[in-house]
Design a protein around this motif. Structure first.
Motif, PDB file in Angstrom:
ATOM      1  N   LEU A  17      -1.892   3.366   1.374  1.00  0.00           N
ATOM      2  CA  LEU A  17      -0.999   2.068   1.916  1.00  0.00           C
ATOM      3  C   LEU A  17      -1.499   0.945   1.039  1.00  0.00           C
ATOM      4  N   ARG A  18      -2.844   0.880   0.319  1.00  0.00           N
ATOM      5  CA  ARG A  18      -3.223   0.063  -0.677  1.00  0.00           C
ATOM      6  C   ARG A  18      -2.094  -0.150  -1.685  1.00  0.00           C
ATOM      7  N   ALA A  19      -1.748   1.214  -2.073  1.00  0.00           N
ATOM      8  CA  ALA A  19      -0.747   1.382  -3.145  1.00  0.00           C
ATOM      9  C   ALA A  19       0.515   0.712  -3.163  1.00  0.00           C
ATOM     10  N   ALA A  20       0.887   0.597  -1.746  1.00  0.00           N
ATOM     11  CA  ALA A  20       2.089   0.014  -1.579  1.00  0.00           C
ATOM     12  C   ALA A  20       2.037  -1.715  -1.526  1.00  0.00           C
ATOM     13  N   VAL A  21       0.874  -2.181  -1.490  1.00  0.00           N
ATOM     14  CA  VAL A  21       0.748  -3.749  -1.301  1.00  0.00           C
ATOM     15  C   VAL A  21       0.071  -4.450  -2.409  1.00  0.00           C
ATOM     16  N   ASP A  22       0.666  -5.571  -2.599  1.00  0.00           N
ATOM     17  CA  ASP A  22      -0.034  -6.655  -3.428  1.00  0.00           C
ATOM     18  C   ASP A  22      -0.943  -7.469  -2.794  1.00  0.00           C
ATOM     19  N   LEU A  23      -2.218  -6.722  -2.911  1.00  0.00           N
ATOM     20  CA  LEU A  23      -3.412  -7.480  -2.352  1.00  0.00           C
ATOM     21  C   LEU A  23      -3.637  -8.829  -2.474  1.00  0.00           C
ATOM     22  N   GLU A  24      -3.267  -9.291  -3.590  1.00  0.00           N
ATOM     23  CA  GLU A  24      -3.465 -10.984  -3.922  1.00  0.00           C
ATOM     24  C   GLU A  24      -2.568 -11.867  -3.015  1.00  0.00           C
ATOM     25  N   ALA A  25      -1.509 -11.194  -2.452  1.00  0.00           N
ATOM     26  CA  ALA A  25      -0.612 -12.136  -1.587  1.00  0.00           C
ATOM     27  C   ALA A  25      -1.240 -11.943  -0.366  1.00  0.00           C
TER      28      ALA A  25
ATOM     29  N   ILE B  76       4.779  -6.390  -0.497  1.00  0.00           N
ATOM     30  CA  ILE B  76       5.264  -5.224  -0.732  1.00  0.00           C
ATOM     31  C   ILE B  76       5.359  -4.810  -2.198  1.00  0.00           C
ATOM     32  N   ARG B  77       4.556  -4.015  -2.713  1.00  0.00           N
ATOM     33  CA  ARG B  77       5.075  -3.528  -4.125  1.00  0.00           C
ATOM     34  C   ARG B  77       6.091  -2.371  -4.156  1.00  0.00           C
ATOM     35  N   SER B  78       5.929  -1.452  -3.220  1.00  0.00           N
ATOM     36  CA  SER B  78       6.788  -0.238  -3.201  1.00  0.00           C
ATOM     37  C   SER B  78       6.414   0.636  -2.002  1.00  0.00           C
ATOM     38  N   ALA B  79       7.464   0.965  -1.274  1.00  0.00           N
ATOM     39  CA  ALA B  79       7.221   1.955  -0.105  1.00  0.00           C
ATOM     40  C   ALA B  79       6.394   3.147  -0.645  1.00  0.00           C
ATOM     41  N   VAL B  80       5.610   3.559   0.323  1.00  0.00           N
ATOM     42  CA  VAL B  80       5.210   4.980   0.217  1.00  0.00           C
ATOM     43  C   VAL B  80       5.461   5.809   1.400  1.00  0.00           C
ATOM     44  N   ALA B  81       5.215   7.160   1.089  1.00  0.00           N
ATOM     45  CA  ALA B  81       5.244   8.153   2.152  1.00  0.00           C
ATOM     46  C   ALA B  81       4.550   9.418   1.698  1.00  0.00           C
ATOM     47  N   ALA B  82       4.310  10.319   2.821  1.00  0.00           N
ATOM     48  CA  ALA B  82       3.756  11.452   2.232  1.00  0.00           C
ATOM     49  C   ALA B  82       4.188  12.724   3.091  1.00  0.00           C
ATOM     50  N   VAL B  83       4.004  13.746   2.288  1.00  0.00           N
ATOM     51  CA  VAL B  83       4.220  15.023   2.851  1.00  0.00           C
ATOM     52  C   VAL B  83       3.509  16.156   2.480  1.00  0.00           C
TER      53      VAL B  83
END
Length: 241
Positions: free
Chosen positions: A99-107, A156-163
């Motif tokens: 989930l952190r990979a999807a997020v701009d933490l500075e924002a 949001i940087r980019s949506a993420v999903a997993a399978v």
């Protein structure tokens, strides 16, 4: 193609449903159902960050994961916070990283977003469902804070999903249910974003090693599954008020 335990083709996902805004009080929430697996994801916001982020202006996203006692065939004892079993701790860290990979933490400002993922019913793929549903819950939390002028922009940087993908009886399969996962010779968890970039891959074998060609087949099939899950996420987000 041969049919599986539940009648699916090797490249079929289980039926997926995401209900955003499932909880009344959480800043963001979503109930995700993938086949018989059900996970409730809820986001809480705290106006503080871990010590290593104090004074940086950056926020944090973390996750907690747990299984209800009767989410499985036999009762699973509850785990006390801070005394989680190794598997639970590993899954929590995986969800948080994804989930952190999807997020701009500075924002985010100096805020912590806690994503609680509670497994109501488990039939394989609980960690991947937690990531996929957790992203929708997190997106709703961001929207709610935007409406309240707490956030200035959607972080949001980019949506993420997993399978999950795996090899069962020599066949490469997408989205393993419990019976398939239990018998898998190769098990792989794939997390990707909407740009087709890999966020994380966990792959292991039970028994004989597997070839690079098999890994490439697993990744290609997993990517197909992630793209379909991203479409389900997008529809769920579009339904948000």
């Amino acid at each position: 193609m041969p049919q599986r335990i539940d009648g699916r083709a090797p490249d079929d996902l289980r039926p997926v449903r995401i209900q955003p805004g499932y909880l009344l009080y959480a800043e963001g929430s979503a109930l995700i159902e993938t086949g018989s697996t059900r996970v409730l994801c809820a986001v809480s916001v705290e106006e503080r960050v871990p010590a290593f982020l104090k004074g940086t202006g950056r926020g944090w996203v973390t996750a907690e994961y747990g299984m209800l006692p009767r989410s499985t065939l036999t009762r699973t004892p509850r785990e006390a916070q801070g005394r989680e079993r190794g598997r639970t701790y590993e899954i929590q860290r995986l969800i948080g990283r994804a989930l952190r990979a999807a997020v701009d933490l500075e924002a985010l400002g100096e805020r912590t977003f806690i994503v609680d993922c509670d497994v109501l019913q488990a039939d394989g793929g609980t960690r991947t469902a937690s990531i996929t549903g957790g992203y929708v819950a997190l997106y709703q939390a961001f929207l709610n804070l935007l409406k309240r002028d707490i956030l200035r922009t959607l972080p949001i940087r980019s949506a993420v999903a997993a399978v999950s993908v795996g090899v069962v009886d020599g066949e490469v399969l997408l989205d393993l249910c419990y019976e398939e996962d239990f018998r898998a010779q190769v098990d792989c968890t794939l997390v990707m974003n909407e740009r087709g970039e890999i966020v994380e891959v966990h792959s292991a074998t039970e028994g004989a090693p597997f070839s690079r060609a098999t890994l490439e087949r697993l990744l290609a099939l997993g990517e197909q599954g992630v793209r379909r899950l991203l479409e389900v996420q997008a529809r769920a987000i579009q339904a948000l008020p």
